[in-house]
Enzyme design. Structure first.
Site, mmCIF file in Angstrom:
data_model
loop_
_atom_site.group_PDB
_atom_site.id
_atom_site.type_symbol
_atom_site.label_atom_id
_atom_site.label_comp_id
_atom_site.label_asym_id
_atom_site.label_seq_id
_atom_site.Cartn_x
_atom_site.Cartn_y
_atom_site.Cartn_z
ATOM 1 N N LYS A 235 -11.319 -1.877 6.213
ATOM 2 C CA LYS A 235 -10.134 -1.468 6.982
ATOM 3 C C LYS A 235 -10.652 -0.994 8.342
ATOM 4 O O LYS A 235 -11.612 -0.221 8.405
ATOM 5 C CB LYS A 235 -9.415 -0.336 6.244
ATOM 6 C CG LYS A 235 -8.298 0.315 7.031
ATOM 7 C CD LYS A 235 -7.438 1.199 6.139
ATOM 8 C CE LYS A 235 -6.559 2.108 6.971
ATOM 9 N NZ LYS A 235 -5.307 2.469 6.294
ATOM 10 N N ARG B 216 0.538 10.372 0.332
ATOM 11 C CA ARG B 216 0.792 11.443 1.308
ATOM 12 C C ARG B 216 2.007 12.259 0.952
ATOM 13 O O ARG B 216 2.405 13.136 1.715
ATOM 14 C CB ARG B 216 1.070 10.838 2.691
ATOM 15 C CG ARG B 216 -0.083 10.115 3.249
ATOM 16 C CD ARG B 216 0.250 9.590 4.613
ATOM 17 N NE ARG B 216 -0.676 8.540 4.911
ATOM 18 C CZ ARG B 216 -0.574 7.733 5.943
ATOM 19 N NH1 ARG B 216 0.418 7.865 6.793
ATOM 20 N NH2 ARG B 216 -1.467 6.804 6.131
ATOM 21 N N GLU C 287 0.854 -1.199 0.000
ATOM 22 C CA GLU C 287 0.000 0.000 0.000
ATOM 23 C C GLU C 287 0.883 1.240 0.000
ATOM 24 O O GLU C 287 1.554 1.530 0.984
ATOM 25 C CB GLU C 287 -0.919 -0.021 1.229
ATOM 26 C CG GLU C 287 -1.793 1.223 1.338
ATOM 27 C CD GLU C 287 -2.600 1.263 2.634
ATOM 28 O OE1 GLU C 287 -2.969 0.189 3.178
ATOM 29 O OE2 GLU C 287 -2.853 2.382 3.109
HETATM 30 C C1 3PG Z 1 -1.379 4.594 8.250
HETATM 31 O O1 3PG Z 1 -2.322 4.967 7.591
HETATM 32 O O2 3PG Z 1 -0.411 5.311 8.560
HETATM 33 C C2 3PG Z 1 -1.425 3.194 8.654
HETATM 34 O O3 3PG Z 1 -2.535 2.975 9.416
HETATM 35 C C3 3PG Z 1 -0.170 2.694 9.274
HETATM 36 O O4 3PG Z 1 -0.203 2.858 10.626
HETATM 37 P P1 3PG Z 1 1.072 2.451 11.459
HETATM 38 O O5 3PG Z 1 2.176 3.372 11.059
HETATM 39 O O6 3PG Z 1 0.644 2.616 12.889
HETATM 40 O O7 3PG Z 1 1.386 1.006 11.098
#
Ligand code: 3PG
Length: 215
Positions: free
Chosen positions: A131, A47, A43
């Site tokens: 999710k 961002r 994924e």
């Molecule tokens: C995110 O969107 O940043 C994910 O949920 C990942 O979360 P994490 O960094 O706590 O694994």
């Protein structure tokens, strides 16, 4: 149109690495390390300015990778991600506009929820796997156990705050298909180009026992 299906993708591995890529040049070696470690589903979060080009590079160049777009929060981002070759889309939540766009997506979508009402809305829209985000903050393993009562048919991919310390507890839940997390490819290791370490972390994650992969 037959609805694109998410379950075969989530059955590829117990963990979906959630990655934040700041330099396009990191995308291919990062994805190769994850695939080599046994985590082919990746994924790429939308961002950073580099995210779409990173996604495009992985989709075009990394054999065995199944690259999707995360942090999809608008219909425009959905279109951009699909143009870049995303094999799936992930959102932290939905708006009415985003939900409408997702209904027409040519690739599988994993939309986010944190509460029973949000889960019900997504189930009504016939999403196969939801999710659960932000998993640890929204009640974690205990919340997912509680969801199994009123929502026995719903399957989840929890993400947010999952780490080697708690991942086994999530994967042991019958309503968890896979988990997402950044711990296998933290930004610090991507920044320092330590893809060997990322490959090792992916290898450990890929060997986790997932009792609830769906047949
Ligand atoms: C995110 O969107 O940043 C994910 O949920 C990942 O979360 P994490 O960094 O706590 O694994």
């Amino acid at each position: 149109m037959t609805k694109p299906t998410l379950i075969p993708l989530l059955n590829l591995a117990p963990v979906v690495p959630v990655v934040v890529i700041e330099r396009v040049a990191d995308a291919v070696p990062l994805a190769r390390a994850l695939v080599d470690g046994g985590l082919p589903l990746i994924e790429v979060t939308l961002r950073t300015a580099a995210a779409l080009d990173a996604l495009r590079a992985i989709a075009a160049e990394v054999e065995g990778a199944v690259a999707g777009a995360g942090t999809v929060t608008s219909p425009a981002q959905m279109e951009d991600a699909i143009d870049a070759g995303a094999s799936f889309l992930v959102s932290p939540g939905v708006t009415p506009d985003l939900l409408a766009a997702f209904r027409g997506s040519p690739v599988p979508v994993m939309a986010g929820c944190a509460t029973p009402s949000e889960a019900m809305r997504l189930a009504e829209a016939e999403f196969e796997v939801l999710k659960f985000f932000p998993a640890e903050v929204a009640g974690g393993v205990a919340a997912l156990k509680a969801f199994a009562g009123p929502f026995p048919e719903l399957k989840f991919c929890p993400t947010g705050g999952i780490s080697p310390a708690n991942v086994a507890d999530y994967l042991a839940l019958p309503n968890v298909v896979a988990v997402g997390g950044s711990w296998v490819a933290p930004q610090s290791l991507i920044r320092s180009g330590d893809f060997a370490r990322i490959r090792a972390l992916a290898g450990e994650a890929s060997r986790l026992n997932n009792t609830s992969a769906v047949a």
